[in-house]
Motif scaffolding. Structure first.
Motif, short mmCIF file in Angstrom:
data_model
loop_
_atom_site.label_atom_id
_atom_site.label_comp_id
_atom_site.label_asym_id
_atom_site.label_seq_id
_atom_site.Cartn_x
_atom_site.Cartn_y
_atom_site.Cartn_z
N ASN A 111 115.23 17.67 -52.81
CA ASN A 111 115.02 19.61 -53.07
C ASN A 111 116.43 19.64 -54.19
O ASN A 111 116.54 20.72 -54.54
CB ASN A 111 115.27 20.07 -51.62
N VAL A 112 116.87 18.49 -54.35
CA VAL A 112 118.16 18.68 -55.72
C VAL A 112 117.84 18.24 -57.16
O VAL A 112 118.94 18.78 -58.06
CB VAL A 112 119.69 18.07 -54.65
N LEU A 113 116.46 18.04 -57.58
CA LEU A 113 116.51 16.99 -58.12
C LEU A 113 115.98 18.17 -58.90
O LEU A 113 116.02 19.67 -58.85
CB LEU A 113 115.67 16.27 -58.70
N PRO A 114 116.14 18.29 -60.69
CA PRO A 114 116.04 18.99 -61.66
C PRO A 114 114.61 19.58 -62.20
O PRO A 114 113.34 19.14 -61.53
CB PRO A 114 116.69 18.71 -62.95
N ARG A 115 114.17 20.67 -62.13
CA ARG A 115 112.92 21.10 -61.91
C ARG A 115 112.26 20.15 -62.68
O ARG A 115 111.21 20.63 -62.91
CB ARG A 115 112.88 22.97 -61.63
N ARG A 116 112.90 20.34 -64.49
CA ARG A 116 112.23 19.34 -65.22
C ARG A 116 111.22 18.00 -65.17
O ARG A 116 110.38 17.57 -65.65
CB ARG A 116 113.20 19.13 -66.36
N LEU A 117 111.60 17.58 -63.99
CA LEU A 117 111.14 16.38 -63.03
C LEU A 117 109.95 16.73 -63.28
O LEU A 117 108.99 15.33 -62.31
CB LEU A 117 111.71 15.59 -62.40
N ARG A 149 110.12 21.32 -54.69
CA ARG A 149 111.01 21.85 -53.73
C ARG A 149 110.55 22.22 -53.01
O ARG A 149 110.23 23.30 -52.90
CB ARG A 149 112.21 22.44 -55.02
#
Length: 210
Positions: A86-92, A96
């Motif tokens: 839930n804290v990783l960048p959305r581009r991955l 979330r």
């Protein structure tokens, strides 16, 4: 002629001088009185454990896991696995499912804390009942021991008076100790003393200038 085989020193077992020799200490058997006391304590625990319902055994088994380090590690691992996606960048491309401020995580931890606290209270309540039974047993044994000691003192005093070679003298302390103490009288005196001390303390607090 027959040749006599001589033992080869290399084939004989060698005992290392540095190897520790096992030392067996003689142990005396326990006296019969101590063994009976141990059996009595075991019987008390066995009888109390037998009366526990099955569902409470399950709750206490689960609760016992809460006090182990593995439970703490599992909580930390679960939080890490929950927060990381839930804290990783959305581009991955990772969805979330509980973005900050992690509402579902807070709800899960709150519900888990409630369940853990309830389970611990259930186990503590049963242990407190067992501890109360032990305290009652210890109280009864102490009162019985006090009565026996008072009786022994009375018998010794009578024996001392009957022996002609022993000088008869008055012992006020022995006269007092011959009588068994009344537990109710001690309890009343303790309550009165505590009430008096509490009243004096409250009066001193009121009399103190602000």
């Amino acid at each position: 002629m027959f040749s006599q085989d001589k033992p080869n020193p290399k084939d004989s077992p060698q005992v290392s001088p540095s190897a520790p020799c096992p030392t067996i200490l003689p142990t005396a058997p326990l006296p019969e009185e101590i063994s009976q006391n141990i059996e009595t304590i075991i019987a008390l625990h066995r009888r109390y454990e037998k009366d526990i319902p099955r569902h409470q055994r399950v709750v206490e088994t689960v609760t016992a896991f809460f006090g182990r380090p593995a439970f703490l590690y599992s909580i930390l691992l679960g939080i890490i696995l929950w927060v990381t996606p839930n804290v990783l960048p959305r581009r991955l491309g990772i969805s979330r499912f509980d973005p900050a401020p992690f509402s579902w995580l807070q709800f899960s931890l709150t519900a888990g804390s409630l369940l853990v606290t309830t389970g611990v209270l259930i186990k503590q309540e049963r242990q407190e009942k067992l501890a109360e039974q032990r305290a009652q047993l210890s109280l009864q044994l102490n009162l019985l021991s006090e009565q026996k000691i008072a009786k022994l003192i009375a018998l010794v005093e009578e024996l001392r008076e009957d022996i002609p070679n022993v000088k008869n003298r008055s012992d006020q302390q022995a006269e007092i100790m011959k009588e068994a103490v009344d537990p109710q009288a001690i309890l009343n005196a303790l309550e009165e003393t505590l009430a008096s001390e509490l009243a004096n303390f409250q009066n001193q607090k009121v009399a103190e200038p602000e």
